[in-house]
Design a protein around this motif. Sequence first.
Motif, PDB file in Angstrom:
ATOM      1  N   ASP A  30       0.787  -1.233   0.000  1.00 30.66           N
ATOM      2  CA  ASP A  30       0.000   0.000   0.000  1.00 30.66           C
ATOM      3  C   ASP A  30       0.819   1.284   0.000  1.00 30.66           C
ATOM      4  O   ASP A  30       0.262   2.387   0.042  1.00 30.66           O
ATOM      5  CB  ASP A  30      -0.947   0.026   1.206  1.00 30.66           C
ATOM      6  CG  ASP A  30      -1.967  -1.100   1.153  1.00 30.66           C
ATOM      7  OD1 ASP A  30      -2.206  -1.618   0.046  1.00 30.66           O
ATOM      8  OD2 ASP A  30      -2.503  -1.457   2.214  1.00 30.66           O
ATOM      9  N   ILE A  31       2.142   1.144   0.001  1.00 37.46           N
ATOM     10  CA  ILE A  31       2.994   2.347   0.013  1.00 37.46           C
ATOM     11  C   ILE A  31       4.095   2.236  -1.039  1.00 37.46           C
ATOM     12  O   ILE A  31       4.347   1.165  -1.599  1.00 37.46           O
ATOM     13  CB  ILE A  31       3.651   2.558   1.395  1.00 37.46           C
ATOM     14  CG1 ILE A  31       4.600   1.387   1.732  1.00 37.46           C
ATOM     15  CG2 ILE A  31       2.619   2.767   2.471  1.00 37.46           C
ATOM     16  CD1 ILE A  31       5.812   1.763   2.534  1.00 37.46           C
ATOM     17  N   ASP A  32       4.748   3.349  -1.244  1.00 30.07           N
ATOM     18  CA  ASP A  32       5.944   3.391  -2.072  1.00 30.07           C
ATOM     19  C   ASP A  32       7.122   3.611  -1.116  1.00 30.07           C
ATOM     20  O   ASP A  32       7.283   4.700  -0.571  1.00 30.07           O
ATOM     21  CB  ASP A  32       5.837   4.539  -3.080  1.00 30.07           C
ATOM     22  CG  ASP A  32       7.082   4.668  -3.957  1.00 30.07           C
ATOM     23  OD1 ASP A  32       7.981   3.811  -3.845  1.00 30.07           O
ATOM     24  OD2 ASP A  32       7.157   5.637  -4.732  1.00 30.07           O
ATOM     25  N   PHE A  33       7.899   2.564  -0.878  1.00 26.05           N
ATOM     26  CA  PHE A  33       9.040   2.685   0.032  1.00 26.05           C
ATOM     27  C   PHE A  33      10.201   3.302  -0.739  1.00 26.05           C
ATOM     28  O   PHE A  33      10.762   2.690  -1.651  1.00 26.05           O
ATOM     29  CB  PHE A  33       9.435   1.323   0.598  1.00 26.05           C
ATOM     30  CG  PHE A  33      10.591   1.383   1.562  1.00 26.05           C
ATOM     31  CD1 PHE A  33      10.510   2.150   2.711  1.00 26.05           C
ATOM     32  CD2 PHE A  33      11.771   0.690   1.315  1.00 26.05           C
ATOM     33  CE1 PHE A  33      11.579   2.234   3.600  1.00 26.05           C
ATOM     34  CE2 PHE A  33      12.835   0.749   2.195  1.00 26.05           C
ATOM     35  CZ  PHE A  33      12.736   1.535   3.344  1.00 26.05           C
ATOM     36  N   LEU A 287       3.867  -4.724  12.152  1.00 24.66           N
ATOM     37  CA  LEU A 287       3.102  -4.470  10.923  1.00 24.66           C
ATOM     38  C   LEU A 287       1.804  -3.730  11.237  1.00 24.66           C
ATOM     39  O   LEU A 287       1.412  -2.809  10.516  1.00 24.66           O
ATOM     40  CB  LEU A 287       2.802  -5.785  10.205  1.00 24.66           C
ATOM     41  CG  LEU A 287       2.025  -5.678   8.887  1.00 24.66           C
ATOM     42  CD1 LEU A 287       2.763  -4.788   7.892  1.00 24.66           C
ATOM     43  CD2 LEU A 287       1.785  -7.062   8.294  1.00 24.66           C
ATOM     44  N   GLU A 288       1.145  -4.100  12.336  1.00 21.37           N
ATOM     45  CA  GLU A 288      -0.091  -3.419  12.750  1.00 21.37           C
ATOM     46  C   GLU A 288       0.212  -1.954  13.073  1.00 21.37           C
ATOM     47  O   GLU A 288      -0.568  -1.052  12.752  1.00 21.37           O
ATOM     48  CB  GLU A 288      -0.685  -4.107  13.986  1.00 21.37           C
ATOM     49  CG  GLU A 288      -1.190  -5.521  13.738  1.00 21.37           C
ATOM     50  CD  GLU A 288      -2.385  -5.568  12.817  1.00 21.37           C
ATOM     51  OE1 GLU A 288      -3.338  -4.797  13.051  1.00 21.37           O
ATOM     52  OE2 GLU A 288      -2.363  -6.363  11.849  1.00 21.37           O
ATOM     53  N   GLU A 289       1.343  -1.722  13.707  1.00 15.65           N
ATOM     54  CA  GLU A 289       1.766  -0.375  14.068  1.00 15.65           C
ATOM     55  C   GLU A 289       2.063   0.454  12.814  1.00 15.65           C
ATOM     56  O   GLU A 289       1.658   1.624  12.711  1.00 15.65           O
ATOM     57  CB  GLU A 289       3.012  -0.473  14.959  1.00 15.65           C
ATOM     58  CG  GLU A 289       3.430   0.806  15.618  1.00 15.65           C
ATOM     59  CD  GLU A 289       4.613   0.597  16.548  1.00 15.65           C
ATOM     60  OE1 GLU A 289       4.647   1.230  17.605  1.00 15.65           O
ATOM     61  OE2 GLU A 289       5.518  -0.211  16.217  1.00 15.65           O
ATOM     62  N   ASN A 295      -2.422   4.497   7.682  1.00 14.09           N
ATOM     63  CA  ASN A 295      -3.836   4.895   7.686  1.00 14.09           C
ATOM     64  C   ASN A 295      -4.020   6.320   8.207  1.00 14.09           C
ATOM     65  O   ASN A 295      -4.891   7.048   7.722  1.00 14.09           O
ATOM     66  CB  ASN A 295      -4.659   3.918   8.531  1.00 14.09           C
ATOM     67  CG  ASN A 295      -4.765   2.550   7.892  1.00 14.09           C
ATOM     68  OD1 ASN A 295      -4.657   2.419   6.673  1.00 14.09           O
ATOM     69  ND2 ASN A 295      -4.959   1.508   8.702  1.00 14.09           N
ATOM     70  N   CYS A 296      -3.189   6.706   9.177  1.00 20.52           N
ATOM     71  CA  CYS A 296      -3.271   8.065   9.724  1.00 20.52           C
ATOM     72  C   CYS A 296      -2.826   9.101   8.694  1.00 20.52           C
ATOM     73  O   CYS A 296      -3.396  10.192   8.605  1.00 20.52           O
ATOM     74  CB  CYS A 296      -2.432   8.192  10.989  1.00 20.52           C
ATOM     75  SG  CYS A 296      -3.134   7.304  12.392  1.00 20.52           S
ATOM     76  N   PRO A 303      -2.990   9.142  15.489  1.00 20.10           N
ATOM     77  CA  PRO A 303      -2.581   7.742  15.656  1.00 20.10           C
ATOM     78  C   PRO A 303      -2.997   7.183  17.014  1.00 20.10           C
ATOM     79  O   PRO A 303      -3.383   7.936  17.919  1.00 20.10           O
ATOM     80  CB  PRO A 303      -1.062   7.800  15.532  1.00 20.10           C
ATOM     81  CG  PRO A 303      -0.701   9.190  15.914  1.00 20.10           C
ATOM     82  CD  PRO A 303      -1.847  10.059  15.492  1.00 20.10           C
ATOM     83  N   THR A 304      -2.908   5.877  17.156  1.00 23.77           N
ATOM     84  CA  THR A 304      -3.226   5.212  18.422  1.00 23.77           C
ATOM     85  C   THR A 304      -2.353   5.758  19.555  1.00 23.77           C
ATOM     86  O   THR A 304      -2.823   5.982  20.669  1.00 23.77           O
ATOM     87  CB  THR A 304      -3.028   3.683  18.292  1.00 23.77           C
ATOM     88  OG1 THR A 304      -3.895   3.205  17.254  1.00 23.77           O
ATOM     89  CG2 THR A 304      -3.359   2.963  19.583  1.00 23.77           C
TER      90      THR A 304
END
Length: 329
Positions: A30-33, A287-289, A295-296, A303-304
């Motif tokens: 989902d990203i461009d690293f 990965l969840e982090e 998403n933020c 963020p959380t």
Amino acid sequence: MRQQKKIKIGVVGAGHLGKYHINHLSKHADIDFVGFFDTNQDGAKKIAKEFSVKSFEKIDQLISASDGVHIVTPTNFHYEIAIQCLEKNKDIFIEKPITNTTKEADKIIQIAASKKCIVQVGHIERFNPTINKLKNIVSSPHYIEIERLAPFQARGTEVPVVLDLMVHDIDLILSMVNSKIIDIHASGAKMMSNTVDLAHAHIKFENGVVANLKSSRIAQNYVRKIRTYEKNLYTITDLMIPQIEVYGLEKTSTFSSRCIEQTIDTAVGSKKLFYEKVVPEKKDALLEEINDFINCIKSRHAPTVDGKQGLQALEIALEIEKKIIHNDK
């Protein structure tokens, strides 16, 4: 329909933890690293080859090429790099602790607010599926005990164990107890380094909850245990297995049909005891982090674990460290 452009993310710091970030981000669909920067250019070349990613020669180039930056360096570099990123209007993910001082953390939060940039702090245990399951089981703890022990490693000893290990658990109890801290007692010792290697903190909250935290980086084995006590319910969580053992004197909705029931004799008569071992679902907490940060950036939501929460954990950690040093004199 025009496809949305992928978010560009880079990493500053390719040490032990930085490589985990690079590994996840380089494979993230989902990203461009864009790549990473590390001051050790010889080591950076090897890492670039290992993960088939770009190594930047200058930090400015990496920051300019990114929408969001992961700062995974030793803590004493967090502030300088964070300011560089924020001045270029980049969202930032900073590994814990947020900084070495509350003044630096305050400044980061202020600049981020003025620039409307996201600051996420890497308190990874908030994304641990075992801990999140425990939070669903425990509703009103009046006593929390956490042990976080590790064998000695020279890496990371530039910061005291309170900022290295205990800060995780400080953040956890703050997320579990919705009350003001009214008292802190602490003790500890330097053993293998120039900073505190063993620490114990006794924290009391306004609502009566007590938390005991113990952290050590001179232990024989890794230990990650959480014990909670509340009315008619006792839990033992082992994050190394991982599993949660739940003991109760009432069969509430906490227990499933698989729980074990037995009658035990006590000093006040016989009582029923309910027991269940809970094995949480497997999820990669890092990965969840990372997904939370992505998403933020997309949604512009907080963020959380934002900068203010990172600062709060840091303030308490520094207070504990201060008390340990004072008691050691």
